[in-house]
Design a protein around this motif. Structure first.
Motif, mmCIF file in Angstrom:
data_model
loop_
_atom_site.group_PDB
_atom_site.id
_atom_site.type_symbol
_atom_site.label_atom_id
_atom_site.label_comp_id
_atom_site.label_asym_id
_atom_site.label_seq_id
_atom_site.Cartn_x
_atom_site.Cartn_y
_atom_site.Cartn_z
ATOM 1 N N TYR A 1 -77.926 151.775 21.033
ATOM 2 C CA TYR A 1 -78.459 152.353 22.273
ATOM 3 C C TYR A 1 -78.488 153.879 22.214
ATOM 4 N N GLU A 2 -77.412 154.469 21.708
ATOM 5 C CA GLU A 2 -77.328 155.930 21.672
ATOM 6 C C GLU A 2 -78.328 156.538 20.706
ATOM 7 N N LEU B 1 -83.364 149.337 31.837
ATOM 8 C CA LEU B 1 -84.082 148.788 32.997
ATOM 9 C C LEU B 1 -84.485 147.337 32.780
ATOM 10 N N LEU B 2 -84.525 146.910 31.518
ATOM 11 C CA LEU B 2 -84.869 145.512 31.241
ATOM 12 C C LEU B 2 -83.795 144.553 31.756
ATOM 13 N N ALA B 3 -82.639 145.089 32.121
ATOM 14 C CA ALA B 3 -81.618 144.233 32.742
ATOM 15 C C ALA B 3 -82.099 143.657 34.059
ATOM 16 N N LEU B 4 -83.153 144.248 34.657
ATOM 17 C CA LEU B 4 -83.705 143.751 35.920
ATOM 18 C C LEU B 4 -84.714 142.632 35.711
ATOM 19 N N ALA C 1 -87.030 155.676 25.719
ATOM 20 C CA ALA C 1 -86.831 154.303 25.249
ATOM 21 C C ALA C 1 -85.505 153.737 25.753
ATOM 22 N N ALA C 2 -84.450 154.555 25.761
ATOM 23 C CA ALA C 2 -83.152 154.093 26.248
ATOM 24 C C ALA C 2 -83.231 153.704 27.721
ATOM 25 N N GLY D 1 -92.386 158.085 23.006
ATOM 26 C CA GLY D 1 -91.081 158.730 22.910
ATOM 27 C C GLY D 1 -90.336 158.404 21.636
ATOM 28 N N MET D 2 -90.831 157.456 20.798
ATOM 29 C CA MET D 2 -90.139 157.133 19.565
ATOM 30 C C MET D 2 -90.520 158.157 18.499
#
Length: 723
Positions: free
Chosen positions: A291-292, A304-307, A298-299, A26-27
C-alpha cells in the motif's frame, strides 16, 4: 460465489519475466505492473499432503458407519486456517480434482460478507436454490428454505463449498441429507457442533512451494540469483500465500529492487502493525508494504474500494468511488490485480462479453476498511458512497431501457446517456444484471442500513425492482423483489412516509398471497389500509380494501370478502370511476356466486353489465352477461339464462374476439343441452371449435397481457399497483 483466492498447490513452471506498460492515473512509468497474473492463471504449488489427507477423509469410515448405522448426512470436510493462508484456494483445488466424481456440479457460497458480518442463512439457502434451478418461495423463512435446499439435493451427487464460515450455526442448517453429497467448509477455526467433521488445519507453505509462488509474481531472475534472500522473505511472510503474492507484486513493479531490499523493508516495518483486522502480522506487514508503495491517487482509490458492496466491483464502481475517469479506474484495477491486491471474478454462466469484474480478497477487506476510516473524513466517505449509488441508479435505468427500444422516447433517452452506460442489446443488459446482481442487492441493503442516503436508497431500490421485473418477469424475480420491498418498508417507517409504507406493504402482501401465505398477506393488507388512510390517498385506500377482500376470498370467507368488496365499491362510486365500478361489481358477483347467494350474484353481474355497456366495453359486457346467465341457470331459471346467453353471444361477436365468442358459445351449448335441445347445442359447439381454430392461427401480440376488462371476475385480472 466462493472467493477465488491465491491458488497455492501443485507443481508450477516459472514463467518468463514479462512487463506491462504502466497504467495511467498517477502510476509512475518506472513502476511497471507484474504481468504474471494478467497472462494466465496462478499456479497451484504445495499442499500435496493436505490434498492427500482430504481425499482420504472422504472415504474413511465415519462414526455412524463404525457403529453400524446408515450415514444420515453428507460427509463434511473442514479446511481451517487464517485468512490469507490459501484455505479457499485449497478447497477450489480439491473441487477441481473431484469434479468427475460429483456429476451434478459444484455449488459455492460465501458465508461471511465483505464487512465481516455473517451472511444470514436464508440468503445463502436462497442463492443455492437459485443456482440449482430449484423454485425459490418468495419471503420464505430460514427453515422452509433450508428444507427446500435439502429436498433439492436429494438423489444428487453435489460438491458444496461453504467458504469463510463464521461458525457451526451457519454450516449445520445447509448440510444435505444426501450421503452422496460432499461438503467442504472453509473456516478460521473448528466447527464445534457439526458431527463427524474432518478437519485439515493449514499453516504456511513449505519453503520450495513458497519460493515458487514468489517467483511466479516477481519473475525467476532475482529469485534464482539470491535464493537465501528469497528464503528470508518466505520466513518473514510466514509462508502465507497472500503475503507472498503481495511481496511478489511489489517486486514485479520494481525491476531495480532486489529480494534483499524487500526482506530489509519487511524487517523495518513495526513488529506489531496496527489494524491487522485479524489477518495476522505477516499479511498485515506485506499489505502495508504494497500500500505504501502506491502513488497517492492510486492508494486513495484502493482504500475507497472497501466501500464496494459485497466486495465486488468493476470499473464503473471504482470510477464513481474515486471520482476519476472510467479509463483511469480500469487501468488502476488491472494494476491492483497484477499486484495481488484484487482478484478477477468470473460470474457463473457469463459469456465473456461483459467488462471485467473484480473482488476485494476477504483477507484484505478488514485492512482496507481500517485504512478507509483512518485516511478519509466521514463526509468524504459519504460523498464517495453517494457517487457510487448514483452511478448504479443510472446503470439500472439504462438496463431497464434496453428492453423498451421499440419506444421512440426511450430510444432518445438512451442516446442521451454517455456511451459507457449504454447496453448494445437487451441480452447484454440482462447478462450484466445477472452478473452484478449480488453486488446490486448488497448495495441496496447497505444504502438502507446506512440511513443517511435514504433518497438515493429509495431510487436505487426502485430502479433495481423495475430492471428485475423487466428482464426476469415478476414471477422469476419474486424472491429478490420480496427483499427489496422489505427495504422500502424499512425506509418508509424510518422516514415516516405513510404512502410509501402502504405501497411496500401491499406489494409484500401480494407476494405472500402468491406464495400461499394468505393469513400473513391479510395482516399486511390491514396495515397498508391504515397507512393509506394516514396518507389520505384514495387510490391506495381502494387498493388496500380490494386486497383485504381478495385475501378473505382466498380464505373462503365469502361474507367478509363481499363486505370488503362493497366498501371498495362505495369508494369508487363516490369518485365516479366507472371502469373500477364494473370490475368490483363483477368480483362481488363472483363472491356471492361462491356463497350460493344467487339473487345477490345476479344483481351484481347485471350491474357490471350495465357499467360495461356505458363504457362501451363490448368484451366486458359479454363476460358479465355470460356470468349472469350462469347464475340464472344455477337459480333454476333456464329460459332467462338462454336469452341472456344469446345476448352475450351477440356482444362477443360485436367485440370481434373469437376466443371470447367461442367460450360464450360453449356455455350456451351447455344451457341448450339442459333445456333438451341437443341439436342446437352441437351446432354451437362446432361453431366454437371453428372459432378457436381460427384464433390459434393468429398469434397473440407479444408483450404484457392487456389490461383486464371491467367485467372480469375476481382473480382473473392483473394486479392493481400503487402509483
Amino acid at each position: 460465489m466462493a472467493e477465488r483466492t491465491v491458488e497455492t498447490g501443485g507443481p508450477a513452471a516459472a514463467p518468463p519475466e514479462r512487463r506491462l506498460p504502466a497504467p495511467s492515473g498517477g502510476m509512475s512509468p518506472r513502476q511497471p505492473a507484474a504481468p504474471a497474473a494478467a497472462f494466465g492463471p496462478q499456479p497451484f504449488v504445495g499442499r500435496l499432503r493436505e490434498l492427500k489427507e482430504l481425499r482420504e477423509d472422504i472415504v474413511r469410515a465415519g462414526l455412524d458407519t463404525l457403529s453400524g448405522r446408515k450415514t444420515p448426512r453428507s460427509r463434511v470436510l473442514l479446511i481451517a486456517g487464517r485468512p490469507g493462508s490459501g484455505r479457499t484456494a485449497l478447497a477450489e483445488a480439491l473441487a477441481r480434482r473431484l469434479a468427475g466424481e460429483y456429476p451434478d456440479g459444484v455449488l459455492r457460497a460465501r458465508l461471511t460478507g465483505a464487512d465481516g458480518a455473517p451472511v444470514p442463512t436464508e440468503r445463502t439457502a436462497r442463492a443455492l436454490l437459485t443456482e440449482l434451478g430449484a423454485p425459490v418461495p418468495a419471503g420464505a423463512e430460514e427453515d422452509e428454505l433450508t428444507q427446500a435446499l435439502r429436498a433439492a439435493l436429494d438423489g444428487r451427487r453435489v460438491l458444496l463449498i461453504l467458504d469463510d464460515a463464521a461458525g457451526a450455526e451457519q454450516v449445520d442448517p445447509l448440510l444435505p441429507d444426501e450421503p452422496a453429497c460432499l461438503v467442504v467448509a472453509v473456516s478460521r477455526g473448528p466447527l464445534t457442533g457439526v458431527p463427524d467433521v474432518r478437519p485439515c488445519t493449514l499453516g504456511g507453505l513449505d519453503a520450495p512451494a513458497a519460493v515458487s509462488l514468489l517467483e511466479w509474481y516477481a519473475g525467476p531472475t532475482r529469485i534464482t540469483c539470491d535464493p537465501v534472500a528469497a528464503s528470508t522473505v518466505v520466513e518473514e511472510c510466514g509462508g502465507q500465500p497472500a503475503a507472498l503474492v503481495l511481496v511478489g507484486g511489489w517486486l514485479a513493479a520494481r525491476s531495480k529492487m532486489t529480494v534483499v531490499d524487500v526482506a530489509k523493508r519487511l524487517r523495518e516495518l513495526p513488529a506489531t502493525t496496527p489494524d491487522q483486522g485479524g489477518t495476522g502480522r505477516p499479511l498485515a506487514r506485506a499489505f502495508h508494504l504494497a500500500y505504501e508503495a502506491l502513488p497517492p491517487p492510486a492508494a486513495r482509490t484502493l482504500h475507497l474500494l472497501a466501500l464496494a458492496p459485497a466486495g465486488l466491483l468493476d470499473a464503473h464502481t471504482a470510477s464513481a468511488l474515486a471520482g476519476s475517469s472510467l479509463s483511469t479506474a480500469q487501468s488502476l484495477l488491472e494494476d491492483f490485480t497484477a499486484r495481488g491486491l484484487l482478484r478477477t471474478e468470473a460470474p457463473e454462466g457469463a459469456s465473456g462479453a461483459l467488462p471485467p469484474q473484480y473482488r476485494v480478497p476477504g483477507c484484505l477487506a478488514p485492512l482496507l476498511g481500517a485504512l478507509l476510516q483512518a485516511q478519509e473524513r466521514p463526509a468524504e466517505i459519504e460523498l464517495a458512497r453517494a457517487r457510487m449509488l448514483e452511478r448504479t441508479v443510472r446503470q439500472l435505468h439504462s438496463c431497464r431501457a434496453a428492453t423498451e427500444r421499440d419506444d421512440p422516447a426511450v430510444r432518445r433517452r438512451i442516446e442521451q446517456l454517455p456511451r459507457p452506460l449504454r447496453f448494445p442489446s437487451p441480452d447484454a443488459a440482462r447478462e450484466w444484471l445477472l452478473a452484478r446482481l449480488p453486488a446490486l442487492l448488497a448495495a441496496a441493503r447497505l444504502a438502507v442500513e446506512d440511513g443517511r442516503l435514504d433518497t438515493l436508497a429509495r431510487r436505487l431500490v426502485s430502479a433495481l425492482t423495475r430492471a428485475l421485473t423487466a428482464h426476469l418477469g415478476a414471477e422469476a424475480a419474486a424472491p429478490e423483489l420480496y427483499g427489496l420491498h422489505q427495504l422500502v418498508l424499512d425506509v418508509a417507517r424510518r422516514c415516516e412516509m405513510p404512502l410509501e409504507k402502504a405501497a411496500a406493504l401491499l406489494n409484500l402482501g401480494d407476494l405472500d398471497a402468491r406464495a400461499g401465505r394468505t393469513g400473513e398477506a391479510l395482516e399486511r393488507y390491514r396495515q397498508a389500509l391504515q397507512s393509506a388512510r394516514e396518507a389520505g390517498d384514495p387510490y391506495a385506500i381502494s387498493r388496500a380494501l380490494e386486497s383485504i377482500a381478495a385475501a378473505h376470498q382466498g380464505l373462503g370467507d365469502w361474507q367478509r370478502a363481499a363486505d370488503w368488496y362493497r366498501r371498495g365499491l362505495e369508494l369508487r362510486l363516490t369518485r365516479g370511476e366507472l371502469a373500477d365500478e364494473a370490475r368490483l361489481y363483477g368480483r362481488l358477483g363472483a363472491v356471492h356466486g361462491y356463497a350460493g347467494q344467487w339473487t345477490e350474484a345476479l344483481r351484481d353481474w347485471r350491474a357490471a353489465a350495465a357499467a360495461c355497456r356505458r363504457l362501451r366495453d363490448q368484451p366486458g359486457h359479454a363476460r358479465a352477461l355470460s356470468e349472469a346467465a350462469r347464475v340464472l341457470e344455477h337459480a333454476g331459471r333456464p329460459r332467462e339464462a338462454l336469452r341472456t346467453c344469446l345476448e352475450a353471444v351477440e356482444c362477443a361477436r360485436a367485440a370481434g374476439d373469437p376466443r371470447l365468442e367461442a367460450a360464450v358459445r360453449l356455455r350456451l351449448a351447455d344451457t341448450l343441452e339442459r333445456l333438451g335441445d341437443p341439436a342446437s347445442a352441437v351446432e354451437h359447439r362446432q361453431c366454437a371449435e371453428r372459432l378457436l381454430g381460427e384464433a390459434q392461427s393468429v398469434p397473440e401480440p407479444s408483450g404484457e397481457r392487456p389490461a383486464a376488462s371491467a367485467g372480469e371476475s375476481a382473480g382473473e385480472g392483473p394486479p392493481v399497483r400503487v402509483r
